[in-house]
Design a protein around this motif. Structure first.
Motif, PDB file in Angstrom:
ATOM      1  N   UNK A  88      59.529  36.265  89.908  1.00  0.00           N
ATOM      2  CA  UNK A  88      59.317  34.902  90.401  1.00  0.00           C
ATOM      3  C   UNK A  88      57.837  34.566  90.514  1.00  0.00           C
ATOM      4  N   UNK A  89      57.045  35.476  91.068  1.00  0.00           N
ATOM      5  CA  UNK A  89      55.639  35.132  91.304  1.00  0.00           C
ATOM      6  C   UNK A  89      54.791  35.249  90.043  1.00  0.00           C
ATOM      7  N   UNK A  90      55.320  35.875  89.009  1.00  0.00           N
ATOM      8  CA  UNK A  90      54.607  35.931  87.731  1.00  0.00           C
ATOM      9  C   UNK A  90      54.927  34.743  86.831  1.00  0.00           C
ATOM     10  N   UNK A  91      55.893  33.927  87.211  1.00  0.00           N
ATOM     11  CA  UNK A  91      56.255  32.727  86.458  1.00  0.00           C
ATOM     12  C   UNK A  91      55.379  31.575  86.928  1.00  0.00           C
ATOM     13  N   UNK A  92      54.359  31.234  86.157  1.00  0.00           N
ATOM     14  CA  UNK A  92      53.384  30.249  86.609  1.00  0.00           C
ATOM     15  C   UNK A  92      53.876  28.813  86.502  1.00  0.00           C
ATOM     16  N   UNK A  93      55.092  28.589  86.042  1.00  0.00           N
ATOM     17  CA  UNK A  93      55.661  27.251  86.114  1.00  0.00           C
ATOM     18  C   UNK A  93      56.149  26.941  87.523  1.00  0.00           C
ATOM     19  N   UNK A  94      56.365  27.992  88.327  1.00  0.00           N
ATOM     20  CA  UNK A  94      56.808  27.816  89.705  1.00  0.00           C
ATOM     21  C   UNK A  94      55.990  28.689  90.659  1.00  0.00           C
ATOM     22  N   UNK A  95      55.911  29.974  90.342  1.00  0.00           N
ATOM     23  CA  UNK A  95      55.045  30.883  91.081  1.00  0.00           C
ATOM     24  C   UNK A  95      55.483  31.237  92.475  1.00  0.00           C
ATOM     25  N   UNK A  96      56.761  30.997  92.821  1.00  0.00           N
ATOM     26  CA  UNK A  96      57.180  31.112  94.213  1.00  0.00           C
ATOM     27  C   UNK A  96      58.489  31.865  94.346  1.00  0.00           C
ATOM     28  N   UNK A  97      58.557  32.720  95.359  1.00  0.00           N
ATOM     29  CA  UNK A  97      59.793  33.416  95.727  1.00  0.00           C
ATOM     30  C   UNK A  97      60.075  33.141  97.197  1.00  0.00           C
ATOM     31  N   UNK A  98      61.347  32.800  97.502  1.00  0.00           N
ATOM     32  CA  UNK A  98      61.748  32.581  98.886  1.00  0.00           C
ATOM     33  C   UNK A  98      63.001  33.403  99.175  1.00  0.00           C
ATOM     34  N   UNK A  99      62.860  34.421 100.024  1.00  0.00           N
ATOM     35  CA  UNK A  99      63.972  35.282 100.364  1.00  0.00           C
ATOM     36  C   UNK A  99      64.384  35.146 101.814  1.00  0.00           C
ATOM     37  N   UNK A 107      50.465  32.159  91.208  1.00  0.00           N
ATOM     38  CA  UNK A 107      49.782  30.891  90.972  1.00  0.00           C
ATOM     39  C   UNK A 107      50.747  29.943  90.279  1.00  0.00           C
ATOM     40  N   UNK A 108      50.581  28.646  90.516  1.00  0.00           N
ATOM     41  CA  UNK A 108      51.397  27.637  89.848  1.00  0.00           C
ATOM     42  C   UNK A 108      50.489  26.733  89.027  1.00  0.00           C
ATOM     43  N   UNK A 109      50.785  26.676  87.716  1.00  0.00           N
ATOM     44  CA  UNK A 109      49.969  25.862  86.817  1.00  0.00           C
ATOM     45  C   UNK A 109      50.401  24.398  86.906  1.00  0.00           C
ATOM     46  N   UNK A 110      49.445  23.517  87.143  1.00  0.00           N
ATOM     47  CA  UNK A 110      49.690  22.075  87.169  1.00  0.00           C
ATOM     48  C   UNK A 110      49.008  21.477  85.948  1.00  0.00           C
ATOM     49  N   UNK A 111      49.809  20.922  85.036  1.00  0.00           N
ATOM     50  CA  UNK A 111      49.273  20.345  83.802  1.00  0.00           C
ATOM     51  C   UNK A 111      49.190  18.834  83.963  1.00  0.00           C
ATOM     52  N   UNK A 112      47.976  18.314  83.869  1.00  0.00           N
ATOM     53  CA  UNK A 112      47.757  16.876  83.980  1.00  0.00           C
ATOM     54  C   UNK A 112      47.739  16.241  82.595  1.00  0.00           C
ATOM     55  N   UNK A 113      47.092  16.898  81.675  1.00  0.00           N
ATOM     56  CA  UNK A 113      47.063  16.452  80.284  1.00  0.00           C
ATOM     57  C   UNK A 113      46.843  17.675  79.407  1.00  0.00           C
ATOM     58  N   UNK A 114      46.796  17.456  78.116  1.00  0.00           N
ATOM     59  CA  UNK A 114      46.628  18.588  77.195  1.00  0.00           C
ATOM     60  C   UNK A 114      45.306  19.312  77.448  1.00  0.00           C
ATOM     61  N   UNK A 116      43.558  18.999  80.506  1.00  0.00           N
ATOM     62  CA  UNK A 116      43.234  19.106  81.924  1.00  0.00           C
ATOM     63  C   UNK A 116      44.368  19.761  82.691  1.00  0.00           C
ATOM     64  N   UNK A 117      44.081  20.842  83.340  1.00  0.00           N
ATOM     65  CA  UNK A 117      45.078  21.544  84.148  1.00  0.00           C
ATOM     66  C   UNK A 117      44.363  22.319  85.252  1.00  0.00           C
ATOM     67  N   UNK A 118      45.123  22.664  86.291  1.00  0.00           N
ATOM     68  CA  UNK A 118      44.569  23.475  87.362  1.00  0.00           C
ATOM     69  C   UNK A 118      45.683  24.309  87.962  1.00  0.00           C
ATOM     70  N   UNK A 119      45.322  25.241  88.838  1.00  0.00           N
ATOM     71  CA  UNK A 119      46.296  26.131  89.459  1.00  0.00           C
ATOM     72  C   UNK A 119      46.335  25.893  90.962  1.00  0.00           C
ATOM     73  N   UNK A 120      47.552  25.812  91.506  1.00  0.00           N
ATOM     74  CA  UNK A 120      47.723  25.846  92.949  1.00  0.00           C
ATOM     75  C   UNK A 120      47.630  27.291  93.415  1.00  0.00           C
TER      76      UNK A 120
END
Length: 238
Positions: A88-99, A107-114, A116-120
């Motif tokens: 779960x935490x290696x999947x940068x489309x979500x980056x989150x595990x809740x148990x 990290x979660x990748x946020x794509x703004x444009x082709x 421009x992107x940043x990570x949460x």
């Protein structure tokens, strides 16, 4: 004589709440073993073995943060599957595990444009939004347990610990402060981009709300908090 006894009794009643609170803290040797358990089971690494940033938080019964507890697969976080956490935490489309007793983030990748992107950052993924975060939901499961938040690298000065940034974690730390039970915020390494910055001031923003620790091995943790206006422990700054 009776007056002196009365004064002594009143003084004891006055001091008792503070004494009780001071006992209700994590055992630092047990904390080191808990952090080592995280590193053995959930650590993010590249294919070449290079470690990557991740964060983990737990809310467990108090006895699991007290002296002589040794976390193992058969007695600690038994409802969590380590492989599921890592996936779960290696999947940068979500980056989150809740148990049930554990939450974790990469990290979660946020794509703004082709272009421009940043990570949460992992700390923000777990702690925001402050009123309805994965950490909020985790703390609600045990109202007076032992809550430990561990981040591999210290929270970044320019975003996580900057009150003017949208994804800062300061309000979330204040909310956590209101939670009953044992609390510990732990980091291992200092975030490389923050070397040379005013970490003394930055880390006091954490320590103002929850006890701050640095754990560097399975046998060694340092309490970063200092009483009153004393500076942060030097072991937590280098």
């Amino acid at each position: 004589m009776k007056f002196a006894v009365l004064l002594s009794g009143l003084l004891l009643l006055f001091l008792l709440p503070n004494w009780t609170e001071s006992v209700d803290t994590v055992d630092i040797s047990t904390l080191a073993r808990i952090i080592n358990f995280f590193e053995r089971n959930y650590k993010r690494v590249d294919t070449d073995g290079h470690p990557r940033q991740y964060a983990v938080a737990i809310n467990v019964p108090k006895d699991q943060c007290q002296p002589d507890f040794y976390p193992e697969q058969n007695n600690f976080l038994t409802r969590e599957n380590a492989e599921s956490v890592r996936n779960a935490i290696n999947d940068e489309t979500n980056g989150l595990y809740q148990g049930e007793e554990l939450i974790a983030a990469g990290l979660k990748k946020i794509v703004i444009s082709r272009k421009k992107q940043y990570y949460l950052h992992s700390e923000s993924l777990l702690l925001n939004p402050p009123d309805n975060s994965p950490m909020t939901n985790l703390l609600n499961k045990i109202k007076d347990g032992c809550s430990v938040f561990y981040t591999f690298n210290s929270p970044c000065v320019d975003s996580c610990l900057n009150a003017s940034r949208n994804h800062n974690i300061l309000e979330a730390l204040r909310k956590w402060q209101e939670h009953d039970g044992i609390k510990a915020f732990v980091f291992r390494n200092i975030w490389g981009n923050d070397l040379g910055k005013d970490l003394q001031t930055a880390f006091k923003k954490i320590a103002a709300h929850v006890p701050l620790f640095r754990c560097v091995s399975e046998n060694q943790c340092y309490a970063c908090n200092r009483e009153g206006n004393l500076p942060i422990n030097a072991h937590c700054l280098t």
